[in-house]
Design an enzyme around this catalytic site. Structure first.
Site, short mmCIF file in Angstrom:
data_model
loop_
_atom_site.label_atom_id
_atom_site.label_comp_id
_atom_site.label_asym_id
_atom_site.label_seq_id
_atom_site.Cartn_x
_atom_site.Cartn_y
_atom_site.Cartn_z
N CYS A 75 1.63 3.66 0.01
CA CYS A 75 1.29 1.85 -0.37
C CYS A 75 1.44 1.75 -1.74
O CYS A 75 0.83 2.60 -2.74
CB CYS A 75 0.00 1.68 0.30
SG CYS A 75 0.01 0.62 1.53
N GLN A 76 1.86 0.70 -2.34
CA GLN A 76 2.00 0.20 -3.64
C GLN A 76 0.68 -0.22 -4.07
O GLN A 76 0.48 -0.59 -5.16
CB GLN A 76 3.01 -0.67 -3.76
CG GLN A 76 4.44 0.21 -3.56
CD GLN A 76 4.84 1.05 -4.23
OE1 GLN A 76 4.99 1.00 -5.49
NE2 GLN A 76 5.05 2.24 -3.45
#
Ligand SMILES: C[S@@+](CC[C@H](N)C(=O)[O-])C[C@H]1O[C@@H](n2cnc3c(N)ncnc32)[C@H](O)[C@@H]1O
Length: 379
Positions: A75-76
């Site tokens: 996940c960013q």
């Protein structure tokens, strides 16, 4: 009978693949850009099917068809909530993921991500792809699973998504519980004791052995196994003094205020699990990539016996008996066992690189429970 095939994306050191191969899956491609993690994977499962590089550099013609694709893009971040689109340049890893699904045409895919994944823009994008995009042939199940509920000696909550185009597959039912009722048929949670009891309290060395190996044409530290990664650190006397006050299940609030670093003295609430000590009779907290730093979580060894206050000592603070307590963090070996790696798993890399591999992994017990659930659909 042929074994179903699996592609492991963002494979790390292979935690997911450990679980899936134990359930009869045959890994045919693993993609991992961290050289040391890819080398650890290769040491355990073979170098022939590892792409040690950026997922974007794998050509379409290099992607085989496979029964299963496991592993999700990291996940960013969780800021900027709301719908995001696949063509947003920040979503490159998800685009890569969809490309792999399109080329490999798996019957089933499994994504693992952080527990808050379902509140991320990436998750909404995934749902949009299932609804009317690249994943429209797949039905999905998702939820947050706790590794401890599947027989792992660690409380680690992760979002699991199972997508299937051969009939919806439910998430696996727990096999273990904190306090199972006799009627439930569940087993009690496995404990730290079940996994690390009996290992040397004072490891011989502070270093990894002096050995080198070669993977992908590069020389790297390794391969190491078992007690070779059971090394100790040499904390400063002030750190040892702090640890000595922390009982099992306790943390920084058990340390006399005048021994605490200033930043903690000035922040008397919050971050309760830092400088925590594990309990023998309970699963550990989540093992993260910096488990070797006691100030980052609950990583002190569970062995602690209260001492008697000496004359003149403040009885509010109970110090552990120095002869009967173990005042150190868990070693890399102990952390790898709490992460459910086999005792003879091979490791490649520096101390920090191996810790990162361990902390990033999916515990094999959790992966195995998912594999068991998926297996009948792809048999
Ligand atoms: C959470 S870890 C995966 C852990 C793994 N599933 C396991 O069980 O051991 C995510 C991995 O994605 C890798 N990664 C991140 N970006 C990548 C990219 N562009 N190409 C390939 N791998 C990447 C990271 O190096 C990291 O090892």
């Amino acid at each position: 009978m042929t074994r179903p095939t699996v592609i492991d994306l963002f494979a790390g050191c292979g935690g997911m693949t450990v679980g899936f191969s134990l359930e009869g899956f045959d890994p045919i491609l693993a993609v991992e850009q961290d050289k040391f993690a890819a080398a650890t994977y290769a040491a355990n499962f073979g170098e022939d099917h590892v792409h040690a590089g950026d997922i974007a550099d794998v050509m379409n013609q290099e992607i085989p068809t496979a029964d299963l694709v496991i592993g999700g893009p990291p996940c960013q971040g969780f800021s900027n909530l709301g719908l995001k689109r696949l063509d947003d340049p920040r979503n490159q890893l998800w685009r890569e993921y969809m490309r792999f699904i399109t080329m490999a045409k798996p019957q089933v895919f499994v994504i693992e991500n952080v527990d808050r994944f379902s509140s991320s823009p990436e998750f909404h994008m995934l749902l949009a792809e299932v609804d009317r995009g690249v994943l429209k042939d797949y039905e999905i199940s998702y939820g947050v699973l706790n590794a401890a509920d599947y027989g792992v000696s660690q409380r680690r909550r992760r979002t699991i998504v199972i997508g299937s185009r051969v009939g919806k597959i439910q998430l696996p039912e727990p096999t273990h519980a904190r306090k199972p009722s006799p009627a439930s048929g569940l087993l009690p949670w496995r404990t730290v004791k079940d996994r690390i009891h009996g290992l040397p309290a004072i490891p011989d060395s502070t270093e990894l052995p002096d050995s080198l190996t070669e993977f992908f044409g590069e020389t790297m530290p390794g391969m190491f196994k078992g007690l070779e990664i059971h090394f100790r650190r040499d904390p400063r006397p002030i750190s040892l003094a702090r640890y000595s006050y922390v009982p099992p299940g306790g943390g920084r609030f058990d340390v006399p205020t005048d021994l605490l670093p200033r930043c903690w003295r000035e922040k008397p609430t919050g971050t309760t699990d830092v400088m925590g000590r594990m309990r023998w009779d309970f699963p550990s907290h989540t093992i993260r990539t910096e488990f070797f730093k006691p100030e980052k979580g609950s990583y002190l060894h569970p062995q602690w016996v209260p001492g008697r206050p000496r004359h003149g000592e403040d009885a509010r603070w109970i110090k552990g008996d120095p002869m009967k307590s173990v005042n150190r963090v868990v070693t890399h070996y102990e952390a790898s066992l709490l992460q459910d790696f086999p005792e003879d798993y091979l490791w490649v890399g520096t101390k920090i690189a191996i810790a990162k591999q361990i902390g990033n992994a999916v515990p094999s017990g959790l992966a195995r429970a998912i594999a068991r659930q998926v297996r009948p659909a792809v048999a």
